[in-house]
Scaffold this active site. Structure first.
Site, PDB file in Angstrom:
ATOM      1  N   TYR A 116       5.629  -9.246   4.971  1.00  0.00           N
ATOM      2  CA  TYR A 116       5.372  -7.852   4.575  1.00  0.00           C
ATOM      3  C   TYR A 116       6.253  -7.498   3.382  1.00  0.00           C
ATOM      4  O   TYR A 116       7.408  -7.940   3.296  1.00  0.00           O
ATOM      5  CB  TYR A 116       5.672  -6.917   5.747  1.00  0.00           C
ATOM      6  CG  TYR A 116       5.454  -5.453   5.452  1.00  0.00           C
ATOM      7  CD1 TYR A 116       4.169  -4.953   5.230  1.00  0.00           C
ATOM      8  CD2 TYR A 116       6.523  -4.569   5.398  1.00  0.00           C
ATOM      9  CE1 TYR A 116       3.968  -3.602   4.958  1.00  0.00           C
ATOM     10  CE2 TYR A 116       6.327  -3.229   5.135  1.00  0.00           C
ATOM     11  CZ  TYR A 116       5.051  -2.746   4.913  1.00  0.00           C
ATOM     12  OH  TYR A 116       4.861  -1.408   4.647  1.00  0.00           O
TER      13      TYR A 116
ATOM     14  N   ASP B 258      13.047   6.209  -1.538  1.00  0.00           N
ATOM     15  CA  ASP B 258      11.616   6.003  -1.278  1.00  0.00           C
ATOM     16  C   ASP B 258      10.878   7.334  -1.376  1.00  0.00           C
ATOM     17  O   ASP B 258      10.431   7.898  -0.387  1.00  0.00           O
ATOM     18  CB  ASP B 258      11.442   5.380   0.116  1.00  0.00           C
ATOM     19  CG  ASP B 258       9.988   5.056   0.431  1.00  0.00           C
ATOM     20  OD1 ASP B 258       9.195   4.880  -0.516  1.00  0.00           O
ATOM     21  OD2 ASP B 258       9.657   4.970   1.629  1.00  0.00           O
TER      22      ASP B 258
ATOM     23  N   ASP C 200       2.827  -2.717   0.863  1.00  0.00           N
ATOM     24  CA  ASP C 200       2.797  -1.259   0.934  1.00  0.00           C
ATOM     25  C   ASP C 200       2.413  -0.712  -0.442  1.00  0.00           C
ATOM     26  O   ASP C 200       3.168  -0.852  -1.405  1.00  0.00           O
ATOM     27  CB  ASP C 200       4.195  -0.790   1.347  1.00  0.00           C
ATOM     28  CG  ASP C 200       4.358   0.716   1.417  1.00  0.00           C
ATOM     29  OD1 ASP C 200       3.399   1.446   1.096  1.00  0.00           O
ATOM     30  OD2 ASP C 200       5.463   1.154   1.795  1.00  0.00           O
TER      31      ASP C 200
ATOM     32  N   ASP D  26       1.775   2.534  -1.010  1.00  0.00           N
ATOM     33  CA  ASP D  26       2.036   3.969  -0.995  1.00  0.00           C
ATOM     34  C   ASP D  26       0.732   4.762  -0.952  1.00  0.00           C
ATOM     35  O   ASP D  26      -0.123   4.508  -0.119  1.00  0.00           O
ATOM     36  CB  ASP D  26       2.904   4.364  -2.193  1.00  0.00           C
ATOM     37  CG  ASP D  26       4.364   3.933  -2.016  1.00  0.00           C
ATOM     38  OD1 ASP D  26       4.725   3.481  -0.919  1.00  0.00           O
ATOM     39  OD2 ASP D  26       5.132   4.042  -2.985  1.00  0.00           O
TER      40      ASP D  26
ATOM     41  N   HIS E 238      -1.708  -1.480   2.407  1.00  0.00           N
ATOM     42  CA  HIS E 238      -2.007  -0.217   3.081  1.00  0.00           C
ATOM     43  C   HIS E 238      -1.806   0.958   2.135  1.00  0.00           C
ATOM     44  O   HIS E 238      -0.922   0.967   1.281  1.00  0.00           O
ATOM     45  CB  HIS E 238      -1.248  -0.056   4.400  1.00  0.00           C
ATOM     46  CG  HIS E 238       0.250   0.006   4.322  1.00  0.00           C
ATOM     47  ND1 HIS E 238       0.943   1.106   3.879  1.00  0.00           N
ATOM     48  CD2 HIS E 238       1.190  -0.892   4.689  1.00  0.00           C
ATOM     49  CE1 HIS E 238       2.240   0.891   3.977  1.00  0.00           C
ATOM     50  NE2 HIS E 238       2.417  -0.330   4.458  1.00  0.00           N
TER      51      HIS E 238
ATOM     52  N   GLU F 118      -1.716   5.270   2.167  1.00  0.00           N
ATOM     53  CA  GLU F 118      -1.378   6.332   3.113  1.00  0.00           C
ATOM     54  C   GLU F 118      -1.946   7.673   2.687  1.00  0.00           C
ATOM     55  O   GLU F 118      -2.327   7.866   1.521  1.00  0.00           O
ATOM     56  CB  GLU F 118       0.134   6.416   3.279  1.00  0.00           C
ATOM     57  CG  GLU F 118       0.862   6.828   2.020  1.00  0.00           C
ATOM     58  CD  GLU F 118       2.342   6.456   2.070  1.00  0.00           C
ATOM     59  OE1 GLU F 118       3.168   7.357   1.843  1.00  0.00           O
ATOM     60  OE2 GLU F 118       2.669   5.279   2.316  1.00  0.00           O
TER      61      GLU F 118
ATOM     62  N   CYS G 272       9.592   8.840   2.645  1.00  0.00           N
ATOM     63  CA  CYS G 272       9.708   7.848   3.706  1.00  0.00           C
ATOM     64  C   CYS G 272       9.016   8.361   4.959  1.00  0.00           C
ATOM     65  O   CYS G 272       9.154   9.532   5.328  1.00  0.00           O
ATOM     66  CB  CYS G 272      11.173   7.557   3.999  1.00  0.00           C
ATOM     67  SG  CYS G 272      11.431   6.536   5.468  1.00  0.00           S
TER      68      CYS G 272
ATOM     69  N   ARG H 188      -3.061   4.009   6.379  1.00  0.00           N
ATOM     70  CA  ARG H 188      -1.910   4.561   7.101  1.00  0.00           C
ATOM     71  C   ARG H 188      -2.045   6.079   7.166  1.00  0.00           C
ATOM     72  O   ARG H 188      -2.326   6.726   6.148  1.00  0.00           O
ATOM     73  CB  ARG H 188      -0.618   4.170   6.387  1.00  0.00           C
ATOM     74  CG  ARG H 188       0.603   4.947   6.871  1.00  0.00           C
ATOM     75  CD  ARG H 188       1.865   4.489   6.187  1.00  0.00           C
ATOM     76  NE  ARG H 188       2.810   5.576   6.033  1.00  0.00           N
ATOM     77  CZ  ARG H 188       4.019   5.456   5.470  1.00  0.00           C
ATOM     78  NH1 ARG H 188       4.416   4.282   5.031  1.00  0.00           N
ATOM     79  NH2 ARG H 188       4.808   6.503   5.358  1.00  0.00           N
TER      80      ARG H 188
ATOM     81  N   GLU I 257       1.896   6.010  11.392  1.00  0.00           N
ATOM     82  CA  GLU I 257       3.333   6.040  11.175  1.00  0.00           C
ATOM     83  C   GLU I 257       4.026   6.979  12.155  1.00  0.00           C
ATOM     84  O   GLU I 257       3.491   8.040  12.514  1.00  0.00           O
ATOM     85  CB  GLU I 257       3.629   6.473   9.730  1.00  0.00           C
ATOM     86  CG  GLU I 257       5.093   6.501   9.346  1.00  0.00           C
ATOM     87  CD  GLU I 257       5.736   5.123   9.352  1.00  0.00           C
ATOM     88  OE1 GLU I 257       5.822   4.512  10.445  1.00  0.00           O
ATOM     89  OE2 GLU I 257       6.162   4.670   8.276  1.00  0.00           O
TER      90      GLU I 257
ATOM     91  N   ASN J 139       4.539  -0.165  13.374  1.00  0.00           N
ATOM     92  CA  ASN J 139       5.716  -0.262  12.518  1.00  0.00           C
ATOM     93  C   ASN J 139       6.966  -0.182  13.381  1.00  0.00           C
ATOM     94  O   ASN J 139       7.266   0.858  13.951  1.00  0.00           O
ATOM     95  CB  ASN J 139       5.715   0.875  11.489  1.00  0.00           C
ATOM     96  CG  ASN J 139       6.931   0.823  10.562  1.00  0.00           C
ATOM     97  OD1 ASN J 139       7.662  -0.156  10.543  1.00  0.00           O
ATOM     98  ND2 ASN J 139       7.129   1.888   9.803  1.00  0.00           N
TER      99      ASN J 139
END
Length: 304
Positions: free
Chosen positions: A51, A65, A92, A94, A119, A121, A129, A164, A194, A216
């Site tokens: 990952y 982040d 990731d 974002d 992914h 989101e 974050c 996500r 998440e 996660n």
């Protein structure tokens, strides 16, 4: 030289392996790699995938982040990591780094980088974050457009698009389940919810969703740290440990640096360091020497 300077497994095969793993009934464990060398270690130990965390890419650049990294920076770190491992790499992405067209371009870039899946989101861009308070999510329709754009850009049908949702901590689990259903209809292959808190939360989500799910297990966040075997029993298909290796490494680096600063030598830390021989083993140093010998150790004929 096969498998030495770069992984021997083609990107298409890694994507097919990721798809097969999600359908296997065995949970796919994806520890985070903060650099390519860690990815080689993840493969050697026997995990199913690697990952690449957006939070870790940010931290590696000494940034929080909060959406400050670019698609180019993330794709390039993904390319460096995917190059050295035969395992599928999930990254990731974002929010897709902008509007739906940006999400589409991001998918194309990640495919070109040899990534097996990403992914996207449903946070407002720029994001935060996932385990911090103060997040905001976009309307469902906006995320659906984001996902449809990503699906339209996908060239390899085995490239895994994971959706996500950060809605559980904002709108509640039922709202997150509704969102996940809409995202699945929009073409998501995998759902990542998440900041679920307890085993019961994970069980509720699994009971409501007909497609593969990702958990996660990040440290110091809102989620209970649930063993992979328990997640597998619940019916989860994949689990990520996004920041674990960075946290382990930074803790050790800080302790060692403080000792050098205070003692004036690192001699007391040697038993906590990776020996040169182990580093060379992981790098396959001897195979490079063998290659050099094979190339340059030859005899010229009389006519040459």
């Amino acid at each position: 030289m096969t498998g030495l300077l770069a992984a021997a497994t083609p990107a298409a095969d890694k994507r097919a392996a990721f798809r097969a793993g999600l359908a296997s009934g065995t949970i796919q464990r994806f520890p985070g790699a903060f650099n390519p060398l860690v990815a080689k270690l993840i493969q050697e130990i026997g995990f199913e995938g690697v990952y690449v965390s957006g939070a870790v890419v940010s931290a590696d650049l000494a940034l929080p982040d909060i959406g400050l990294t670019t698609s180019t920076e993330v794709a390039e770190r993904g390319r460096q990591i995917a190059r050295v491992t035969d395992l599928p790499v999930l990254i990731d992405a974002d929010t897709g780094f902008g509007e739906p067209m940006s999400a589409a371009r991001t998918v194309s870039m990640l495919e070109d980088a040899g990534i097996a899946g990403c992914h996207l989101e449903d946070q407002v861009n720029p994001k935060r974050c996932g385990h911090l308070d103060g997040k905001a999510v976009v309307p469902v329709e906006e995320m659906v457009r984001r996902l449809r754009a990503a699906v339209s850009a996908r060239r390899d049908p085995n490239f895994v698009l994971c959706a996500r949702t950060d809605a559980a901590g904002i709108e509640g689990i039922d709202a997150a389940i509704d969102r996940a259903g809409a995202y699945a209809e929009a073409g998501a292959d995998l759902i990542f919810t998440e900041a679920l808190r307890t085993v019961a939360d994970f069980e509720k989500f699994r009971a409501a969703m007909p497609i593969p799910l990702l958990a996660n297990m990040t440290e110091f966040g809102k989620s209970e740290l649930i063993p992979a075997a328990t997640l597998e029993r619940i019916g989860y298909n994949a689990v990520i440990y996004p920041v674990s290796t960075l946290r382990l490494a930074m803790f050790a680096a800080e302790a060692g640096l403080r000792e050098i600063f205070e003692q004036g030598t690192q001699s007391g830390s040697l038993d906590r360091m990776q020996p040169r021989s182990r580093l060379y083993e992981l790098l396959q140093y001897e195979r490079y020497n063998e290659f050099d010998s094979d190339i340059f150790d030859f005899t010229l004929g009389r006519n040459q």
